[in-house]
Design an enzyme around this catalytic site. Structure first.
Site, PDB file in Angstrom:
ATOM      1  N   LYS A 223      35.279  40.207  35.250  1.00  0.00           N
ATOM      2  CA  LYS A 223      34.338  39.899  34.173  1.00  0.00           C
ATOM      3  C   LYS A 223      32.963  40.399  34.613  1.00  0.00           C
ATOM      4  O   LYS A 223      31.960  39.682  34.558  1.00  0.00           O
ATOM      5  CB  LYS A 223      34.339  38.377  33.916  1.00  0.00           C
TER       6      LYS A 223
ATOM      7  N   ASP B   5      44.943  32.543  38.460  1.00  0.00           N
ATOM      8  CA  ASP B   5      45.643  31.290  38.155  1.00  0.00           C
ATOM      9  C   ASP B   5      46.062  31.284  36.683  1.00  0.00           C
ATOM     10  O   ASP B   5      47.217  31.002  36.340  1.00  0.00           O
ATOM     11  CB  ASP B   5      44.686  30.128  38.446  1.00  0.00           C
TER      12      ASP B   5
ATOM     13  N   ASP C 258      39.036  39.107  29.296  1.00  0.00           N
ATOM     14  CA  ASP C 258      39.371  38.696  27.924  1.00  0.00           C
ATOM     15  C   ASP C 258      40.220  39.759  27.228  1.00  0.00           C
ATOM     16  O   ASP C 258      41.214  39.454  26.563  1.00  0.00           O
ATOM     17  CB  ASP C 258      38.105  38.344  27.113  1.00  0.00           C
TER      18      ASP C 258
ATOM     19  N   TYR D 239      37.380  28.585  43.519  1.00  0.00           N
ATOM     20  CA  TYR D 239      38.185  27.677  44.329  1.00  0.00           C
ATOM     21  C   TYR D 239      37.572  27.445  45.700  1.00  0.00           C
ATOM     22  O   TYR D 239      38.130  26.736  46.520  1.00  0.00           O
ATOM     23  CB  TYR D 239      39.598  28.244  44.517  1.00  0.00           C
TER      24      TYR D 239
END
Ligand code: ATP
Length: 337
Positions: free
Chosen positions: A175, A233, A209, A123
């Site tokens: 991640k 988000d 994930d 962002y």
């Protein structure tokens, strides 16, 4: 002494749910003075500016704002007004609590507070096209910026939140197995900060994930969750789906000099102007605002009234399986107060 709060009704269903929220707060006797301001599409139409200076000045002065959803055109036009507001006021932590309010769904014991780093990651806004030969848009690049400073602030806020709210565990979502540098830095900072809270708050980390799967299989295991901007988000919408949908999901944007409270959902153009939107998320956001202002008892009283109306089932909005209008739902809460 009355507290002055900047009130931005917003776009789409915003004006309807804002009006309902203001009525509920007034009925609860909250000592607030509303400083009404425009932002988003309504401001762009009136002043040709989606974030007028008057709105920014009002938030700067009052340091607290309650905001309806704002429209951002997809792909073109002005950049997200929400993102611009977060940046203008250095609102580095986005806090989204979610617990089961509508009983009888798939889960009964979900009670998760997601804390999202609010200014960095994808962002940050460092994006551009790359020209190759005569194609000006042959490729596009977006930079995910993660800083030690930004990560530290958001993660420390999550641990402090856990301590002050009597929560036992912080789960950091990342991640780092693939994005070894940016996500790796966020995880590294998290591990460092966790040491300061050893013995007081448990710490664990999860790859995003695996987290997505765990959240739909066994969400009861999570308590406070902290993550980077885009993952936050996505996961916060997922989490609100676990507890009855977007109509009951509030959020707070916290910075050193201002705080803006809002619903997690957007402008819901499909039901705008029909008077059927659920004002619950914005009412619960207003309760977070009362907590922030130190009026926790009144916030609890409003939450109780809202929960009671939903439990009774006579006045539920359509998204909750009922047929009540926005106004009827708010009236039922006011009657309980
Ligand atoms: P935006 O572009 O502003 O994000 P959107 O339609 O993409 O709008 P949301 O506004 O979050 O995203 O709405 C997603 C879905 O949830 C829509 O079908 C909408 O009607 C529904 N929804 C969102 N908020 C509410 C609410 N407060 N009450 C009832 N339904 C809602």
């Amino acid at each position: 002494m009355s507290t002055t709060v900047t009130l931005i009704p917003g776009d789409g269903i915003g004006p309807d749910i804002t009006e309902a929220t203001v009525r509920v707060l007034d009925a609860a006797g909250a000592d607030l003075t509303w400083d009404r301001q425009l932002a988003g599409a309504s401001a762009a139409a009136r002043f040709n500016d989606p974030i007028p200076d008057a709105t920014l000045d009002s938030i700067k002065k009052n340091r607290v704002a309650l905001k309806g959803p704002l429209e951002t055109p997809v792909g073109e036009g002005y950049r997200s007004v929400n993102v611009a507001l977060r940046r203008s006021f250095d609102l580095y932590a986005n806090v989204r609590p979610a617990h089961v309010i509508l009983h009888g769904g798939r889960f009964e014991k979900v009670d998760i507070v997601l804390i999202r780093e609010n200014l960095e990651g994808l962002y940050y806004g460092a994006e551009h096209y790359i020209r190759i030969a005569d194609d000006p848009k042959a490729a596009a690049e977006s930079v995910a910026l993660i800083t030690r400073y930004g990560s530290e602030r958001a993660i420390r806020y999550a641990f402090e939140y856990a301590v002050t709210h009597g929560r036992r565990k912080v789960t950091l979502v990342h991640k780092a197995n693939i994005l070894k540098f940016s996500q790796g830095l966020f995880l590294e900072v998290g591990r460092e900060i966790a040491r300061d809270y050893a013995g007081r708050v448990q710490f664990e980390d999860r790859i995003v994930d695996a987290m997505a799967m765990q959240l739909v299989l066994k969400p009861e295991q999570f308590d406070v969750v902290v993550t980077t901007n885009l993952f936050g988000d996505i996961l916060s919408d997922l989490i609100s789906g676990l507890v009855g949908g977007l109509g009951l999901a509030p959020g707070a944007n916290i910075g050193p000099n201002a705080a803006i409270f809002e619903a997690v959902h957007g402008t819901a153009p499909d039901i705008a102007g029909k008077g059927v939107a659920n004002p619950g998320a914005l009412i619960l956001a207003a309760c977070l605002m009362l907590d922030h202002l130190g009026d926790t008892q009144r916030a609890e009283r409003i939450r109780h009234a809202l929960h009671a109306v939903i439990d009774e089932g006579k006045f539920r909005t359509r998204d909750l399986g009922g047929s009540a209008s926005t106004r009827e739902f708010a009236d039922a809460i006011i009657a309980k107060l």
